[in-house]
Structure formats: C-alpha cells, structure tokens
Design a protein around this motif. Structure first.
Motif, PDB file in Angstrom:
ATOM      1  N   CYS A   7      -0.446   1.766  12.965  1.00 13.18           N
ATOM      2  CA  CYS A   7       0.211   1.327  11.725  1.00 13.18           C
ATOM      3  C   CYS A   7       0.085  -0.183  11.552  1.00 13.18           C
ATOM      4  O   CYS A   7      -0.155  -0.675  10.444  1.00 13.18           O
ATOM      5  CB  CYS A   7       1.683   1.734  11.741  1.00 13.18           C
ATOM      6  SG  CYS A   7       1.956   3.504  11.539  1.00 13.18           S
TER       7      CYS A   7
ATOM      8  N   GLU B 154      -3.151   0.391   8.988  1.00 11.74           N
ATOM      9  CA  GLU B 154      -2.527   0.884   7.760  1.00 11.74           C
ATOM     10  C   GLU B 154      -2.901   0.054   6.538  1.00 11.74           C
ATOM     11  O   GLU B 154      -3.132   0.592   5.445  1.00 11.74           O
ATOM     12  CB  GLU B 154      -1.000   0.916   7.930  1.00 11.74           C
ATOM     13  CG  GLU B 154      -0.275   1.548   6.758  1.00 11.74           C
ATOM     14  CD  GLU B 154       1.206   1.719   7.029  1.00 11.74           C
ATOM     15  OE1 GLU B 154       2.007   1.284   6.186  1.00 11.74           O
ATOM     16  OE2 GLU B 154       1.561   2.280   8.085  1.00 11.74           O
ATOM     17  N   GLN B 155      -2.961  -1.265   6.685  1.00 12.91           N
ATOM     18  CA  GLN B 155      -3.282  -2.131   5.551  1.00 12.91           C
ATOM     19  C   GLN B 155      -4.727  -1.953   5.076  1.00 12.91           C
ATOM     20  O   GLN B 155      -5.032  -2.181   3.901  1.00 12.91           O
ATOM     21  CB  GLN B 155      -3.040  -3.603   5.934  1.00 12.91           C
ATOM     22  CG  GLN B 155      -1.587  -3.922   6.229  1.00 12.91           C
ATOM     23  CD  GLN B 155      -0.673  -3.606   5.053  1.00 12.91           C
ATOM     24  OE1 GLN B 155      -0.987  -3.934   3.906  1.00 12.91           O
ATOM     25  NE2 GLN B 155       0.446  -2.974   5.335  1.00 12.91           N
TER      26      GLN B 155
ATOM     27  N   TYR C  56      -2.300   9.800   7.497  1.00 14.35           N
ATOM     28  CA  TYR C  56      -3.342   9.626   6.487  1.00 14.35           C
ATOM     29  C   TYR C  56      -2.781   9.857   5.086  1.00 14.35           C
ATOM     30  O   TYR C  56      -2.998   9.057   4.174  1.00 14.35           O
ATOM     31  CB  TYR C  56      -4.483  10.603   6.775  1.00 14.35           C
ATOM     32  CG  TYR C  56      -5.812  10.193   6.201  1.00 14.35           C
ATOM     33  CD1 TYR C  56      -6.615   9.257   6.849  1.00 14.35           C
ATOM     34  CD2 TYR C  56      -6.282  10.747   5.018  1.00 14.35           C
ATOM     35  CE1 TYR C  56      -7.846   8.882   6.330  1.00 14.35           C
ATOM     36  CE2 TYR C  56      -7.510  10.378   4.481  1.00 14.35           C
ATOM     37  CZ  TYR C  56      -8.292   9.445   5.141  1.00 14.35           C
ATOM     38  OH  TYR C  56      -9.495   9.063   4.628  1.00 14.35           O
TER      39      TYR C  56
ATOM     40  N   ARG D  54       0.406   9.788   4.209  1.00 15.11           N
ATOM     41  CA  ARG D  54       1.444   8.790   3.925  1.00 15.11           C
ATOM     42  C   ARG D  54       0.831   7.494   3.407  1.00 15.11           C
ATOM     43  O   ARG D  54       1.341   6.883   2.459  1.00 15.11           O
ATOM     44  CB  ARG D  54       2.277   8.515   5.179  1.00 15.11           C
ATOM     45  CG  ARG D  54       3.455   7.563   4.942  1.00 15.11           C
ATOM     46  CD  ARG D  54       4.294   7.411   6.196  1.00 15.11           C
ATOM     47  NE  ARG D  54       3.570   6.743   7.250  1.00 15.11           N
ATOM     48  CZ  ARG D  54       3.436   5.409   7.336  1.00 15.11           C
ATOM     49  NH1 ARG D  54       3.980   4.624   6.427  1.00 15.11           N
ATOM     50  NH2 ARG D  54       2.760   4.875   8.339  1.00 15.11           N
ATOM     51  N   CYS D  55      -0.261   7.089   4.024  1.00 18.54           N
ATOM     52  CA  CYS D  55      -0.932   5.865   3.572  1.00 18.54           C
ATOM     53  C   CYS D  55      -1.457   6.026   2.147  1.00 18.54           C
ATOM     54  O   CYS D  55      -1.416   5.083   1.343  1.00 18.54           O
ATOM     55  CB  CYS D  55      -2.078   5.519   4.512  1.00 18.54           C
ATOM     56  SG  CYS D  55      -1.542   4.891   6.120  1.00 18.54           S
TER      57      CYS D  55
ATOM     58  N   LYS E 256      -0.259   3.836  -1.099  1.00 16.97           N
ATOM     59  CA  LYS E 256      -1.226   3.181  -1.977  1.00 16.97           C
ATOM     60  C   LYS E 256      -0.901   3.488  -3.439  1.00 16.97           C
ATOM     61  O   LYS E 256      -0.922   2.588  -4.297  1.00 16.97           O
ATOM     62  CB  LYS E 256      -2.644   3.656  -1.636  1.00 16.97           C
ATOM     63  CG  LYS E 256      -3.725   3.159  -2.572  1.00 16.97           C
ATOM     64  CD  LYS E 256      -3.879   1.652  -2.508  1.00 16.97           C
ATOM     65  CE  LYS E 256      -5.016   1.185  -3.404  1.00 16.97           C
ATOM     66  NZ  LYS E 256      -5.175  -0.278  -3.387  1.00 16.97           N
TER      67      LYS E 256
END
Length: 221
Positions: free
Chosen positions: A132, A136-137, A193, A195-196, A200
């Motif tokens: 994360c 994550e970014q 995956y 959740r990201c 976004k």
C-alpha cells in the motif's frame, strides 16, 4: 503451548495427590471433583484463547509463530484430556459427564485449530502494508495509464507477495495452514486491486456530471 499444558498436567497431578490422600479415588465424590476441575480448566483455556489471542498477533513473524503454537496445542489438548479421562476411569454413573468433557475438549481443539488458520491468514495485513505504501499511488495513476502498459505494477505486486510468502512458508510448520494462508493472500490481492480502482474513481467525485472519466483516456486504460 507446551508450557501451557505443562501447567495443566501439574494441576491435574496435584489433584491426583489430593484424591489419593483423601481416599477419594473411584468414589462418587472423587469423580465429581475430577469432572468439576477438568471442566473448569477446559472452560478457562477456551476463555483465555478467545479473549487474549490477538495479543500474540503483532507482526508477520508473531502471526506465524502463534499459528504454529495454536496448531501444536490442538494435539497437546487432546492428549492431555485423554490422559486424564483414561487415568481416572470415571465410574459408570459418570458417563454423561465424561461425554460432556469430551465435547468441551473437542470445542477447545476446534478453537485452537481455527485460530491457527486465522493467525496464518492475518499475515496478509502485514504483507500488504508495504505494498500500500509503495504501490497504491502508482496503480491506476497517470504513469500506469501512459507508461506501465505491460502490467508492470501488477507484476510488482505479485513479486512482492511471492517474496513474503516464501518467508511465510519457511515460518509455518504445517502445509495445510500454509495453503490457507496462500488462499487469503489471493483474496487480499483481489480486494486490494479493486479497492485501488474504486479510490481512483472517487478522486473525481463529480466526473459523471462533467462528462469526464477518472482516466486521461478511458479506452486506453
């Protein structure tokens, strides 16, 4: 786990000395004491495991160590209770009580077994913490859309998980529990995956009204 049931054996040994000294072996009073003490110990063990288990689960290594301990305790608990029941040979009128003790013993063993799996699967939290922080970014960002077109970020996630799981397999002593841990990591990967992707989408709360997408080029994304 071994130390816990060493204490259990010691308490039962003290009980045996008390029954012998009072000539209570193979008597109704002696059988009643055995049943009460054993039930008390089993209930206490279950209570302690239920209420204090999470104190053992502080990081990846401690989760694996706890999982190993809990798994060993399933075997040790069964041996300890069987030893007591076979050693004292409760009288015929105590068969119902004996059945009750066997049931409580199975419940405790089942708790240890499920907690062994739980502790191993909890490692996914410590596996995904650095993922994360570092990945994550990048996932679903502009660089991902324009430059990382060969699944570089996804492959990086898989490599990181694979490295962690290599350590976990060494730490865990049971193949079945290691398999359960792998299942949890697969599920956690899917959750991470998705959740990201949702995060976004939420970065532009009103993108629907502006007729824009969360990506520079949604078709390319």
């Amino acid at each position: 786990g071994a130390e816990l049931f060493t204490l259990f054996d010691m308490l039962m040994s003290i009980l045996g000395e008390y029954l012998t000294a009072g000539s209570l072996v193979n008597t109704d009073a002696g059988d009643a004491i055995i049943v009460d003490v054993l039930e008390f110990l089993l209930l206490n063990l279950k209570y302690k495991q239920t209420h204090f288990r999470d104190r053992c689960l502080q990081d990846l290594e401690s989760c694996c160590a706890a999982s190993n301990n809990f798994f060993r305790m399933t075997e040790t608990a069964e041996e300890a209770v069987t030893k007591v029941l076979e050693g004292y040979q409760l009288r015929e009128n105590r068969l119902k009580a004996k059945s009750m003790l066997r049931k409580k013993s199975r419940e405790l063993i089942s708790l240890y077994s499920s907690d062994a799996v739980y502790a191993a699967q909890l490692t996914h939290m410590f596996v995904f913490a650095p993922i994360c922080d570092s990945i994550e970014q990048d996932l679903f960002g502009r660089a991902w859309e324009e430059n990382f077109t060969q699944n570089e970020v996804a492959k990086s996630i898989v490599r990181t998980i694979d490295d962690f799981f290599g350590d976990i397999e060494v730490f865990l002593l049971n193949d079945f529990i290691a398999k359960k841990c792998a299942d949890a990591l697969v599920s956690a990967t899917c959750v991470f995956y998705v959740r990201c992707l949702l995060l976004k989408a939420r970065q532009q709360k009103d993108w629907r009204h502006k007729k824009k997408t969360a990506f520079v080029d949604s078709q390319r994304a």
